[in-house]
Enzyme design. Structure first.
Site, PDB file in Angstrom:
ATOM      1  N   HIS A 101       2.734   0.288  -7.605  1.00  0.00           N
ATOM      2  CA  HIS A 101       2.619  -0.240  -6.236  1.00  0.00           C
ATOM      3  C   HIS A 101       3.552   0.446  -5.233  1.00  0.00           C
ATOM      4  CE1 HIS A 101      -0.270  -3.065  -7.509  1.00  0.00           C
ATOM      5  NE2 HIS A 101       0.498  -4.085  -7.825  1.00  0.00           N
ATOM      6  N   HIS A 175      -1.962  -7.694  -1.450  1.00  0.00           N
ATOM      7  CA  HIS A 175      -1.737  -8.323  -2.756  1.00  0.00           C
ATOM      8  C   HIS A 175      -1.626  -9.847  -2.642  1.00  0.00           C
ATOM      9  CE1 HIS A 175      -0.172  -8.649  -6.880  1.00  0.00           C
ATOM     10  NE2 HIS A 175      -0.441  -7.360  -7.038  1.00  0.00           N
ATOM     11  N   GLU A 309      -7.581  -7.062  -5.184  1.00  0.00           N
ATOM     12  CA  GLU A 309      -6.894  -5.902  -4.614  1.00  0.00           C
ATOM     13  C   GLU A 309      -7.885  -4.747  -4.423  1.00  0.00           C
ATOM     14  OE1 GLU A 309      -3.281  -5.173  -7.061  1.00  0.00           O
ATOM     15  OE2 GLU A 309      -3.786  -7.129  -7.927  1.00  0.00           O
TER      16      GLU A 309
END
Length: 346
Positions: A101, A175, A309
């Site tokens: 991420h 997210h 996502e």
């Protein structure tokens, strides 16, 4: 319609967007985080449908990425490195040997420039950030804009835009953990999800794609006709077990239906419909959330939220057949995801 702004410490600001129907979206300029989304259930009772911290400052050290904007690359980059135009770029490993991420100081940890706006039938917040060449190991200066728009049709539209001065890699997402029961009354086991996808990425024990893309037919990964998330959470199938019993997989959309995902919570009657320009998404059922976070409605626990996502796939850096995340200097990154809120009555 109205927009409220509240100043916090550390140059943090909270923006509260409310449409004519009373749907409310709360956004933090730190990380571009969606901290609350309030929508009515089938009886008209308004409740929060996302996971967020009771204490805003807990977002500063959030291992769960609650509601945050993720980048430069959403997902895992194997061994925290990739090759681009013959050059190897090494990123900081922040999940074992891998890069997750965008790294520990990714887009979820920056303060975005925030400009609220209001138009005739919608209002929103335009977020912008300049990511310098070499930031977190990534090549290219990248100008990033993310716009949250709340419409009077009860849609939350997220528009992502970016340009770079050097060939780089980029795939952005949000997210947010959704729980349509409202105020975390129930876990997500009975959330019924329909998904326009016939293929998903097989994972290895490190939660990295093996390179194989599997057919969902006759499996608990087949959401084309809809199923409760509990069917995968309780499955003994290896692909569920390795992610902590549930889902944490990349699904590739067939792009045959107007909405890529429709999620329904039977007791509240809330419905969440999602459409996107992105080629796929990771669905994560908070299998490893744990019980240490103090949320707005109480303590956290596993299976308290589900993430949708939307993104391309960082697996494309190491395997063929996955949606690319390359962005060239002469291109504009332009993607959109729309979340439409409603109930079984409308």
């Amino acid at each position: 319609m109205k927009i409220k702004t509240k100043q916090l410490q550390n140059n943090w600001k909270v923006f509260t967007l409310t449409n004519i129907n009373g749907v409310t979206v709360e956004v933090l300029n730190f990380g571009g985080i969606l901290t609350k989304i309030l929508t009515p259930d089938k009886e008209g009772r308004v409740g929060n449908i996302v996971l967020g911290y009771k204490n805003m400052l807990d977002y500063q050290h959030d291992p769960n990425y609650f509601g945050a904007l993720i980048g430069r690359v959403a997902g895992r980059i194997q061994n925290a490195e990739f090759v681009l135009d013959g050059k190897t770029y090494r990123l900081k490993a922040n999940e074992g040997p891998n890069h997750l991420h965008g790294g520990n100081t990714g887009l979820h940890k920056v303060i975005w420039n925030a400009d609220p706006f209001e138009e005739e039938d919608k209002l929103g917040l335009k977020l912008s950030y300049f990511s310098k060449d070499g930031e977190n190991g990534y090549p290219g200066n990248v100008n990033i804009t993310v716009t949250y728009t709340l419409t009077n049709e009860d849609e939350l539209i997220i528009n992502y835009s970016a340009t770079t001065d050097k060939t780089t890699v980029l795939t952005l997402t949000n997210h947010t953990y959704f729980n349509l029961s409202g105020d975390l009354k129930e876990t997500i086991h009975q959330h019924h999800v329909t998904m326009d996808s016939s293929r998903f990425a097989q994972l290895d024990a490190r939660l990295l794609p093996t390179g194989d893309i599997l057919d969902v037919t006759n499996s608990t990964f087949d959401f084309r006709s809809g199923r409760a998330l509990a069917s995968g959470i309780h499955s003994t199938m290896d692909q569920h077990n390795i992610v902590g019993n549930g889902y944490d997989h990349y699904f590739i959309f067939d792009q045959k239906k107007p909405y890529a995902v429709v999620a329904t919570e039977p007791v509240s009657g809330r419905v969440l419909k999602m459409k996107t320009t992105q080629p796929g998404m990771v669905m994560y059922t908070s299998n490893n959330l744990g019980s240490n976070a103090l949320l707005n409605e109480g303590m956290s626990k596993n299976y308290l939220g589900v993430c949708f996502e939307t993104q391309s796939s960082p697996a494309s850096l190491h395997h063929d057949g996955f949606p690319s995340i390359l962005l060239n200097a002469d291109e504009r990154y332009q993607e959109q995801t729309v979340f439409k809120f409603g109930t079984l009555m409308n």
